[in-house]
Design a protein around this motif. Sequence first.
Motif, PDB file in Angstrom:
ATOM      1  N   THR A   1       0.779  -1.242   0.000  1.00  0.00           N
ATOM      2  CA  THR A   1       0.000   0.000   0.000  1.00  0.00           C
ATOM      3  C   THR A   1       0.809   1.292   0.000  1.00  0.00           C
ATOM      4  O   THR A   1       0.220   2.367  -0.057  1.00  0.00           O
ATOM      5  N   VAL A   2       2.130   1.228   0.076  1.00  0.00           N
ATOM      6  CA  VAL A   2       2.918   2.456   0.041  1.00  0.00           C
ATOM      7  C   VAL A   2       3.238   2.825  -1.410  1.00  0.00           C
ATOM      8  O   VAL A   2       3.308   1.954  -2.285  1.00  0.00           O
ATOM      9  N   PRO A   3       3.452   4.120  -1.694  1.00  0.00           N
ATOM     10  CA  PRO A   3       3.764   4.539  -3.066  1.00  0.00           C
ATOM     11  C   PRO A   3       5.072   3.966  -3.594  1.00  0.00           C
ATOM     12  O   PRO A   3       5.254   3.890  -4.816  1.00  0.00           O
TER      13      PRO A   3
ATOM     14  N   SER B   1      -4.687   7.466   4.649  1.00  0.00           N
ATOM     15  CA  SER B   1      -4.949   8.030   3.332  1.00  0.00           C
ATOM     16  C   SER B   1      -5.992   7.195   2.609  1.00  0.00           C
ATOM     17  O   SER B   1      -6.296   6.067   3.013  1.00  0.00           O
ATOM     18  N   GLY B   2      -6.545   7.766   1.558  1.00  0.00           N
ATOM     19  CA  GLY B   2      -7.526   7.053   0.756  1.00  0.00           C
ATOM     20  C   GLY B   2      -8.947   7.245   1.234  1.00  0.00           C
ATOM     21  O   GLY B   2      -9.218   7.986   2.181  1.00  0.00           O
ATOM     22  N   PRO B   3      -9.893   6.551   0.610  1.00  0.00           N
ATOM     23  CA  PRO B   3     -11.320   6.743   0.911  1.00  0.00           C
ATOM     24  C   PRO B   3     -11.780   6.077   2.197  1.00  0.00           C
ATOM     25  O   PRO B   3     -12.896   6.323   2.650  1.00  0.00           O
ATOM     26  N   CYS B   4     -10.964   5.207   2.786  1.00  0.00           N
ATOM     27  CA  CYS B   4     -11.361   4.500   4.005  1.00  0.00           C
ATOM     28  C   CYS B   4     -10.308   4.764   5.071  1.00  0.00           C
ATOM     29  O   CYS B   4      -9.294   4.075   5.144  1.00  0.00           O
TER      30      CYS B   4
ATOM     31  N   PHE C   1      -2.786   8.511  -2.406  1.00  0.00           N
ATOM     32  CA  PHE C   1      -3.297   7.183  -2.061  1.00  0.00           C
ATOM     33  C   PHE C   1      -2.917   6.188  -3.143  1.00  0.00           C
ATOM     34  O   PHE C   1      -3.033   6.462  -4.335  1.00  0.00           O
ATOM     35  N   THR C   2      -2.455   5.013  -2.712  1.00  0.00           N
ATOM     36  CA  THR C   2      -2.080   3.952  -3.649  1.00  0.00           C
ATOM     37  C   THR C   2      -3.130   2.850  -3.678  1.00  0.00           C
ATOM     38  O   THR C   2      -3.706   2.546  -4.721  1.00  0.00           O
ATOM     39  N   ALA C   3      -3.379   2.240  -2.532  1.00  0.00           N
ATOM     40  CA  ALA C   3      -4.325   1.121  -2.471  1.00  0.00           C
ATOM     41  C   ALA C   3      -4.557   0.761  -1.020  1.00  0.00           C
ATOM     42  O   ALA C   3      -3.774   1.114  -0.140  1.00  0.00           O
TER      43      ALA C   3
END
Length: 440
Positions: A217-219, A313-316, A281-283
């Motif tokens: 999940t990191v860039p 980070s991200g939507p969640c 955000f990556t995943a």
Amino acid sequence: MPAKRPIRNRRAPLRSARSASRYLVALFSAIVVLILPTSGSTPDWAGESTLLTLPRVPWEGGPAYWKQFPAADAAGWSSPDFFPIVAWYNGISSDGEAQYDKALGINTYIGMDASTPYSLFADNGMYWIGPALNDTFTSGSKNWVGAFLDDEVDGRYTPEEGRAHLRELSHAAGKDGRFSYANFTQSVLSKDMRPADAEAYLNDFTDVVSVDMYWYTVPFCSAVPYRENYLAAIPQNGCRSSASYGTALTMLRERDAADGRLQPLWQFVEDLNGGPGDQPFTANITPAQLEGAVMSSLIGEARGIVYFNQSLSGPCQGGSVLRLSQVEQDFCGAGQASAVGRIDALIKQLAPVLNTQSFAYSFGPNLRTMFKVSGDSAYIFSMMGAGTSAGQRSFQLPAGVTGRAVEVVNENRTIPVGAGGAFSDSFGSEADYHVYRVRL
């Protein structure tokens, strides 16, 4: 790396005063397993003498390691049935919250609100690693087992400053019967850091150590141009894989072994997102990837799992993923929380096996495996080799393992073993794993 709140702990045991003790415990345990059955095992089978000639994977001594720390020993950490499963920042304010975490397999915490009463740990059979949160914590608090020195010192200080900082924390801690633990960034696994600096961080101050790198999940894994300079190669096409978590353990062990003394290595795994909040955000890790990352860590000889329990980070997002999975209906990370429960249940089920010393044995090409014996059975923990394609894999059992059927643990199926000791099975993705049990 995620911006985690550092904990400055002033009660960590003095490493230098105990390094000799730790070495002797590990050495004694390593000698014993060459003579006697491993801890938790009482083998009585024809292949015993043949298997005992196989080399063993170096280890720190298993459950016996914790006996040198009176607090951990008294709390039951030296039992073959115990395996540390830690939640990073998952505050508890009631018995119900503690029991929810326990149902997911969590047994230990790092990071907690200062108002948390010690009784919540004691009443629910949970353990605390950190400072005395308040005056309900006393020298006799049985479930307070360890001291957390600090987090990511190597990423926040120069090597000289970082060592001085950790030395101060260690010296200020005194001797209270608790082990000391610190976490570092992936920099200590990189050739960009001088080996002497990385080895000093990992060997001079702690009794337990870990590194956090959230490969899924990191860039980092998507960087253009991609640059990796680790002790072991992690090519970009395999960077976002469960295999990377196991490779990180291999590199960490290389650094840890440099001083001739081994300590338990724990592995961080994100339970949702590990990406820094100040970067794109990556995943999110998927449930299957989460289980695969944990299994790869175990195969890499991790002696504990630490869940990074924040999603920045991200939507969640959330400061406590597991708690949100308890209190929010239709929480976006519910699937990942369920995956935590599944893989932790497997760890608990197989703790007596995981707590034995592994044999060094290759079952065949394109595989990552860990081989252990407990009681009357051999156990093979298996995943696909790094960078290989999904599909069928062939396993060759070592001499001395004569079972004619392989039980696939928790999958309700068996696989026949050929006359030559071979069997095969399939893997659908890089995160797939199987645990096989063969009667001896």
